[in-house]
Design an enzyme around this catalytic site. Sequence first.
Site, PDB file in Angstrom:
ATOM      1  N   LYS A  93      -8.017   7.637 -19.077  1.00  0.00           N
ATOM      2  CA  LYS A  93      -8.434   8.275 -20.391  1.00  0.00           C
ATOM      3  C   LYS A  93      -7.247   8.166 -21.575  1.00  0.00           C
ATOM      4  O   LYS A  93      -6.887   7.081 -21.762  1.00  0.00           O
ATOM      5  CB  LYS A  93      -8.879   9.665 -20.073  1.00  0.00           C
ATOM      6  CG  LYS A  93     -10.058  10.074 -18.942  1.00  0.00           C
ATOM      7  CD  LYS A  93     -11.476   9.137 -19.473  1.00  0.00           C
ATOM      8  CE  LYS A  93     -12.305   9.108 -18.385  1.00  0.00           C
ATOM      9  NZ  LYS A  93     -12.218   9.371 -17.193  1.00  0.00           N
ATOM     10  N   ASP A 151      -7.044  19.921 -13.554  1.00  0.00           N
ATOM     11  CA  ASP A 151      -7.112  18.622 -13.958  1.00  0.00           C
ATOM     12  C   ASP A 151      -6.826  18.602 -15.688  1.00  0.00           C
ATOM     13  O   ASP A 151      -7.243  19.400 -16.412  1.00  0.00           O
ATOM     14  CB  ASP A 151      -8.769  18.364 -13.850  1.00  0.00           C
ATOM     15  CG  ASP A 151      -9.073  17.075 -14.320  1.00  0.00           C
ATOM     16  OD1 ASP A 151      -8.279  16.453 -15.218  1.00  0.00           O
ATOM     17  OD2 ASP A 151     -10.174  16.425 -13.801  1.00  0.00           O
ATOM     18  N   ARG A 176       0.979  -1.378  -0.122  1.00  0.00           N
ATOM     19  CA  ARG A 176      -0.037   0.054   0.073  1.00  0.00           C
ATOM     20  C   ARG A 176       0.830   1.238  -0.196  1.00  0.00           C
ATOM     21  O   ARG A 176       0.498   2.230  -0.703  1.00  0.00           O
ATOM     22  CB  ARG A 176      -0.884   0.055   1.228  1.00  0.00           C
ATOM     23  CG  ARG A 176      -1.786   1.298   1.300  1.00  0.00           C
ATOM     24  CD  ARG A 176      -3.188   0.954   2.159  1.00  0.00           C
ATOM     25  NE  ARG A 176      -2.878   0.247   3.266  1.00  0.00           N
ATOM     26  CZ  ARG A 176      -2.330   0.622   4.466  1.00  0.00           C
ATOM     27  NH1 ARG A 176      -1.739   1.560   4.520  1.00  0.00           N
ATOM     28  NH2 ARG A 176      -2.616  -0.356   5.273  1.00  0.00           N
ATOM     29  N   TYR A 227     -15.959  18.153 -15.194  1.00  0.00           N
ATOM     30  CA  TYR A 227     -16.585  16.580 -15.177  1.00  0.00           C
ATOM     31  C   TYR A 227     -17.550  16.424 -13.982  1.00  0.00           C
ATOM     32  O   TYR A 227     -17.380  16.829 -12.635  1.00  0.00           O
ATOM     33  CB  TYR A 227     -15.387  15.469 -14.845  1.00  0.00           C
ATOM     34  CG  TYR A 227     -15.619  14.186 -14.501  1.00  0.00           C
ATOM     35  CD1 TYR A 227     -16.434  13.441 -15.485  1.00  0.00           C
ATOM     36  CD2 TYR A 227     -15.405  13.519 -13.451  1.00  0.00           C
ATOM     37  CE1 TYR A 227     -16.943  12.136 -15.082  1.00  0.00           C
ATOM     38  CE2 TYR A 227     -15.490  12.175 -13.043  1.00  0.00           C
ATOM     39  CZ  TYR A 227     -16.549  11.590 -14.044  1.00  0.00           C
ATOM     40  OH  TYR A 227     -16.824  10.125 -13.530  1.00  0.00           O
TER      41      TYR A 227
HETATM   42  C1  LIG Z   1     -11.727  15.622 -16.534  1.00  0.00           C
HETATM   43  C2  LIG Z   1     -12.099  14.328 -15.678  1.00  0.00           C
HETATM   44  N1  LIG Z   1     -11.456  14.334 -14.690  1.00  0.00           N
HETATM   45  C3  LIG Z   1     -11.602  13.178 -13.749  1.00  0.00           C
HETATM   46  C4  LIG Z   1     -12.395  12.122 -14.158  1.00  0.00           C
HETATM   47  C5  LIG Z   1     -12.335  11.009 -13.115  1.00  0.00           C
HETATM   48  O1  LIG Z   1     -11.730   9.939 -13.512  1.00  0.00           O
HETATM   49  P1  LIG Z   1     -11.895   8.297 -13.248  1.00  0.00           P
HETATM   50  O2  LIG Z   1     -13.089   8.008 -13.813  1.00  0.00           O
HETATM   51  O3  LIG Z   1     -10.777   7.637 -13.639  1.00  0.00           O
HETATM   52  O4  LIG Z   1     -12.222   8.471 -11.486  1.00  0.00           O
HETATM   53  C6  LIG Z   1     -12.725  12.174 -15.272  1.00  0.00           C
HETATM   54  C7  LIG Z   1     -13.769  10.939 -15.631  1.00  0.00           C
HETATM   55  O5  LIG Z   1     -14.487  10.940 -16.605  1.00  0.00           O
HETATM   56  C8  LIG Z   1     -12.719  13.293 -16.043  1.00  0.00           C
HETATM   57  O6  LIG Z   1     -13.253  13.116 -17.482  1.00  0.00           O
END
Ligand SMILES: Cc1ncc(COP(=O)(O)O)c(C=O)c1O
Length: 379
Positions: A195, A170, A46, A98
Site C-alpha cells: 500500500k 497493523d 531465503r 481487513y
Molecule cells: C490493513 C491491511 N492489512 C493487511 C493487508 C494484507 O496485505 P497484502 O495484500 O500485502 O497481503 C491489507 C491488504 O489490503 C490491508 O488493507
Amino acid sequence: MKLSTKMIHAGVEPDPSTGAIMTPIYQTSTYVQTAPGVHKGYEYARSQNPTRAALETALAHIENGKHGLCFGSGVAATDAVLRLLVPGDEVIAANDMYGGTYRLFTKIFEKMGIRFHFVNMQNAENIRSYINANTKLIWAETPTNPLMNIIDIAALASIARQHNALLCVDNTFATPYLQNPLDLGAHIVLHSATKYLGGHSDVIHGCLIMNDTELREKLYFVQKSVGAVPGPQDCFLVLRGLKTLHVRMDRHCSNGAKIARWLREHPKVGQVYWCGFEDHPGYAIAKKQMRDFGGMMSFTLKDDSPEAAKKVLSSTHLFALAESLGGVESLINHPASMTHASIPREERIKNGLSDSLIRLSVGIEDVEDLIDDLRQAIG
Ligand SMILES: Cc1ncc(COP(=O)(O)O)c(C=O)c1O
C-alpha cells in the site's frame, strides 16, 4: 534524524563493491563461501539478502524500532506472527479489520486450534472481559479498514502488558509517517507495504517491525523456516517507495481532508467515515496518536441500496474501481463484494459494514479533478 530525512537515508549506504548510491537488486539465490562456513554473512537468499537487509533496516528506523523483517505480502507477515502461537492459545482481534486478515484467522488458524475473539476495540477496556490465561496476542488496526474507527494503541498496550500478551498493530492505513505504534507500547508493527510504503501499486510486500531482540529471533526463525520471503526486486521497489513516503502522505492527507469535507456537504451522501472530523468518535485519540488523518475514507449514499452504490462505483473515471489502496492514483472500492467479501454478511452488517458502503483511497492527483470526478459519478 528527522522523519523526512530518515525516509530517504535510513538503512541505505552506498554499495560497498561499487559505490552505487542506490541499493542494488542482489538477484542471487546463494553466496560463495571461501571455506565451509566462511562467508560474508550471507549464505542462502531465503535466509539473507542484501537488498532485503537494507529495506529491513530502513523500515526499523522509520518505525522507531530496532528490527525489521520483510515478507512476500502483508498476509505472509500476519501469518508469521500467528505462527508464534500454539493450539489452545487465544487471540483478541478487532471486529473491524481487513477481510484477508479475518479469513486467515478464521479459515486457517482456527482449524489449528487457535481461538479468536472479535471485539469492538473503540473502547480498549472492552477487551478486558475476553482476557484469560490463554490470551497470547491482541491484534488491532487503526484506523480500521474500511470504517475508519480509531483504537487507542497506548491503552491497548497497557492492558496487553498487564497480561503478558503481545500487541500487534497493523499500521498499513496510517503509515510510519502518521503514527508509530512501537512508541505507544505495541510489541509488533505490521505493514502491507503493498500500500502506502510501496506507494505505486506495483508490488506485493509485507513487513514486521519490533524492538525486542528475542521476539525478532523467533520471527526470523519463522521467516526463514516458512520461507515467505520477498524477492530482491520487490524489496528495491519498496525501498524506492519509502524515499517519497512523506511527500506523498502530505498530499494524500490534504486531498483526503478536502474530499471528506466535500462529500459530507453533498446532498446525496449519507454517512462519511473519516477520522479527521471533529465529531468522529475517535477524533481525540486520533489527534493524540496520529500526526494527520490520511487519505482513506468510506461513505454511504442517502439511497442506501447496493444498486445506487454500484452506479457510483461504475461511473468514476479518475477513481479506478480496484482492490488495494495507498498508491499515487485514486481508487474506489466496494468492500462488501471486494476487499471484505470473505467476512460473512451477518458479521459485516453487525459491525456496521453495509452492502452499500463505498471506500476511497484518495491519491495525489489534483484535488479539483478528483472532486469533479466524484461529482459527476454521484450525480
Ligand atoms: C490493513 C491491511 N492489512 C493487511 C493487508 C494484507 O496485505 P497484502 O495484500 O500485502 O497481503 C491489507 C491488504 O489490503 C490491508 O488493507
